[in-house]
Design a protein around this motif. Structure first.
Motif, mmCIF file in Angstrom:
data_model
loop_
_atom_site.group_PDB
_atom_site.id
_atom_site.type_symbol
_atom_site.label_atom_id
_atom_site.label_comp_id
_atom_site.label_asym_id
_atom_site.label_seq_id
_atom_site.Cartn_x
_atom_site.Cartn_y
_atom_site.Cartn_z
ATOM 1 N N UNK A 92 0.822 -1.217 0.000
ATOM 2 C CA UNK A 92 0.000 0.000 0.000
ATOM 3 C C UNK A 92 0.855 1.266 0.000
ATOM 4 N N UNK A 93 1.983 1.239 0.706
ATOM 5 C CA UNK A 93 2.810 2.444 0.796
ATOM 6 C C UNK A 93 3.573 2.729 -0.497
ATOM 7 N N UNK A 94 3.580 1.762 -1.435
ATOM 8 C CA UNK A 94 4.222 1.972 -2.732
ATOM 9 C C UNK A 94 3.206 2.158 -3.857
ATOM 10 N N UNK A 95 1.913 2.151 -3.525
ATOM 11 C CA UNK A 95 0.908 2.104 -4.580
ATOM 12 C C UNK A 95 0.972 3.315 -5.511
ATOM 13 N N UNK A 96 1.110 4.508 -4.964
ATOM 14 C CA UNK A 96 1.171 5.711 -5.801
ATOM 15 C C UNK A 96 2.398 5.673 -6.721
ATOM 16 N N UNK A 97 3.526 5.212 -6.201
ATOM 17 C CA UNK A 97 4.741 5.120 -7.012
ATOM 18 C C UNK A 97 4.579 4.050 -8.092
ATOM 19 N N UNK A 98 3.950 2.921 -7.720
ATOM 20 C CA UNK A 98 3.665 1.851 -8.679
ATOM 21 C C UNK A 98 2.830 2.396 -9.842
ATOM 22 N N UNK A 99 1.789 3.115 -9.524
ATOM 23 C CA UNK A 99 0.893 3.669 -10.536
ATOM 24 C C UNK A 99 1.625 4.680 -11.419
ATOM 25 N N UNK A 100 2.416 5.545 -10.789
ATOM 26 C CA UNK A 100 3.141 6.577 -11.528
ATOM 27 C C UNK A 100 4.142 5.961 -12.501
ATOM 28 N N UNK A 101 4.897 4.959 -12.053
ATOM 29 C CA UNK A 101 5.912 4.346 -12.907
ATOM 30 C C UNK A 101 5.289 3.524 -14.030
ATOM 31 N N UNK A 102 4.174 2.852 -13.749
ATOM 32 C CA UNK A 102 3.511 2.073 -14.796
ATOM 33 C C UNK A 102 2.930 3.003 -15.859
ATOM 34 N N UNK A 103 2.276 4.082 -15.435
ATOM 35 C CA UNK A 103 1.667 5.024 -16.371
ATOM 36 C C UNK A 103 2.711 5.771 -17.196
ATOM 37 N N UNK A 104 3.954 5.798 -16.721
ATOM 38 C CA UNK A 104 5.024 6.474 -17.467
ATOM 39 C C UNK A 104 5.452 5.666 -18.691
ATOM 40 N N UNK A 105 5.077 4.392 -18.747
ATOM 41 C CA UNK A 105 5.356 3.560 -19.917
ATOM 42 C C UNK A 105 4.246 3.834 -20.942
ATOM 43 N N UNK A 106 4.563 4.337 -22.126
ATOM 44 C CA UNK A 106 3.527 4.768 -23.081
ATOM 45 C C UNK A 106 2.453 3.709 -23.348
ATOM 46 N N UNK A 107 2.841 2.447 -23.448
ATOM 47 C CA UNK A 107 1.854 1.395 -23.747
ATOM 48 C C UNK A 107 0.816 1.227 -22.635
ATOM 49 N N UNK A 108 1.166 1.653 -21.410
ATOM 50 C CA UNK A 108 0.283 1.413 -20.274
ATOM 51 C C UNK A 108 -0.230 2.704 -19.630
ATOM 52 N N UNK A 109 -0.130 3.811 -20.359
ATOM 53 C CA UNK A 109 -0.589 5.088 -19.822
ATOM 54 C C UNK A 109 -2.070 5.028 -19.457
ATOM 55 N N UNK A 110 -2.381 5.397 -18.212
ATOM 56 C CA UNK A 110 -3.764 5.443 -17.700
ATOM 57 C C UNK A 110 -4.499 4.118 -17.818
ATOM 58 N N UNK A 111 -3.795 3.008 -17.773
ATOM 59 C CA UNK A 111 -4.440 1.697 -17.827
ATOM 60 C C UNK A 111 -5.334 1.538 -16.596
ATOM 61 N N UNK A 112 -6.599 1.132 -16.760
ATOM 62 C CA UNK A 112 -7.508 1.050 -15.607
ATOM 63 C C UNK A 112 -7.235 -0.178 -14.742
ATOM 64 N N UNK A 113 -7.351 0.004 -13.438
ATOM 65 C CA UNK A 113 -7.164 -1.080 -12.478
ATOM 66 C C UNK A 113 -8.506 -1.592 -11.991
ATOM 67 N N UNK A 114 -8.578 -2.905 -11.727
ATOM 68 C CA UNK A 114 -9.699 -3.496 -11.012
ATOM 69 C C UNK A 114 -9.176 -3.881 -9.630
ATOM 70 N N UNK A 115 -9.637 -3.172 -8.601
ATOM 71 C CA UNK A 115 -9.186 -3.424 -7.239
ATOM 72 C C UNK A 115 -10.034 -4.544 -6.641
ATOM 73 N N UNK A 116 -9.390 -5.503 -5.979
ATOM 74 C CA UNK A 116 -10.087 -6.668 -5.434
ATOM 75 C C UNK A 116 -11.153 -6.265 -4.426
#
Length: 348
Positions: free
Chosen positions: A80-104
């Protein structure tokens, strides 16, 4: 010698299951379980795989991720404490920009115990040739509210695009439930089930939406005109139902492909124990590792059979350890694992 050999050796998990579980049990933070997918052209899947593995290892993420030329399919948990960084780094990859998540719906820190990122030919095994569908020509995506309204239409056909052991523990009211064990088997079965309904409204749903992308494209390719799919699958449906105060039309439990094996969408238990017939929606793998079959077993039967699926398997777990290992090696060599189909219900 391959100059990248040392680097490649680091890009896999080297800990045993026991070591991984011990590490998880010592954690004091919460993990967020989520899934996501996207059909997008990835020019170099191997390179992308290594990039993701390094990035997520650094963030202590765990999960099962498939990368292919056609896109990505991921089920994982993130500290949880890395979630914002995880999202930011994933979205920085052009192929995965703003990819929607399904939270359990239900979180479990042990949903995954290690990080696995694999390159596959396809992100969902479908057995189709490329000319049998066009993934850019898919059905209409429905919100939970739109889905509930369309369920009321005359002649509507609601189709569960999951395997039968998934729909056995939970499904939408009135849904057609294919009896296939794999998505590859299910596509032609669904096509046959819907023959003659090409003009009727078709509603497709699955866990998170990825299987419906191909299924809807497949049906449109075969002449179905009014194809619709539940956007975000069962997981996002339940989120919308809770947030908007909608009627929940899903009965039972949503099967998930991680160590939890399910999360409750409603309080109903619609399945039964495969051994005694009492109400039960708990999936287990047989404790006999040479069998390892996935089946439904209540707590009473789990105690009586010691977590095994049958008296025969119960005998095996009391054999000397070397005898059990010998049986397991024989099974792996034959590649003929006992299948869940032994309990497959008759088509209604």
């Amino acid at each position: 010698m391959d100059p990248n050999a040392h680097k490649k050796a680091r890009l896999v998990n080297r800990l045993s299951r026991e070591e991984l579980l011990k590490k998880l049990e010592s954690e004091t933070f919460r993990r967020i379980t989520l899934s996501f997918y996207r059909y997008v052209i990835i020019d170099n899947p191997d390179q992308m795989r290594d990039r993701l593995f390094e990035m997520w290892s650094r963030l202590n993420c765990l999960g099962r991720i498939y990368v292919a030329h056609e896109g990505i399919n991921a089920q994982m948990n993130v500290p949880e404490h890395y979630f914002d960084q995880f999202k930011q780094e994933l979205y920085a990859i052009p192929e995965f920009e703003n990819i929607p998540f399904k939270i359990a719906v239900e979180h479990d820190n042990k949903s995954f115990i290690k990080l696995t990122v694999k390159v596959r030919k396809k992100i969902v095994a479908d057995g189709l040739n490329d000319d049998e569908y066009d993934v850019t020509n898919v059905g209409r995506h429905l919100t939970a509210r739109e889905w509930n309204e369309m369920m009321k239409l005359p002649n509507v056909k609601i189709v569960d695009m999951r395997n039968f052991y998934e729909s056995e523990v939970g499904h939408f009211e009135g849904a057609l439930l294919p009896q296939a064990e794999t998505f590859r088997e299910e596509l032609p079965e669904v096509l046959n089930m819907l023959r003659g309904c090409e003009d009727d409204p078709i509603l497709l749903y699955c866990t998170g939406g990825i299987r419906c992308e191909k299924a809807s494209a497949y049906l449109r390719h075969h002449g179905f005109k009014n194809v619709n799919q539940l956007h975000g699958g069962i997981i996002d449906y339940y989120r919308q139902v809770k947030e908007e105060g909608l009627e929940n039309r899903f009965r039972g439990k949503n099967f998930v492909f991680d160590n939890r094996l399910g999360e409750h969408i409603s309080s109903e238990v619609i399945a039964t124990c495969h051994q005694c017939g009492k109400p039960c929606d708990t999936h287990r793998n047989c404790a006999n590792k040479a069998c390892n079959i996935l089946f439904l077993q209540c707590d009473d039967c789990a105690r009586e059979y010691e977590g095994t699926c049958s008296p025969a398997c119960q005998e095996v777990i009391h054999l000397p350890l070397e005898e059990q290992k010998k049986l397991l090696r024989q099974v792996k060599q034959r590649k003929t694992f006992m299948r869940y189909r032994r309990w497959k219900p008759e088509c209604s």
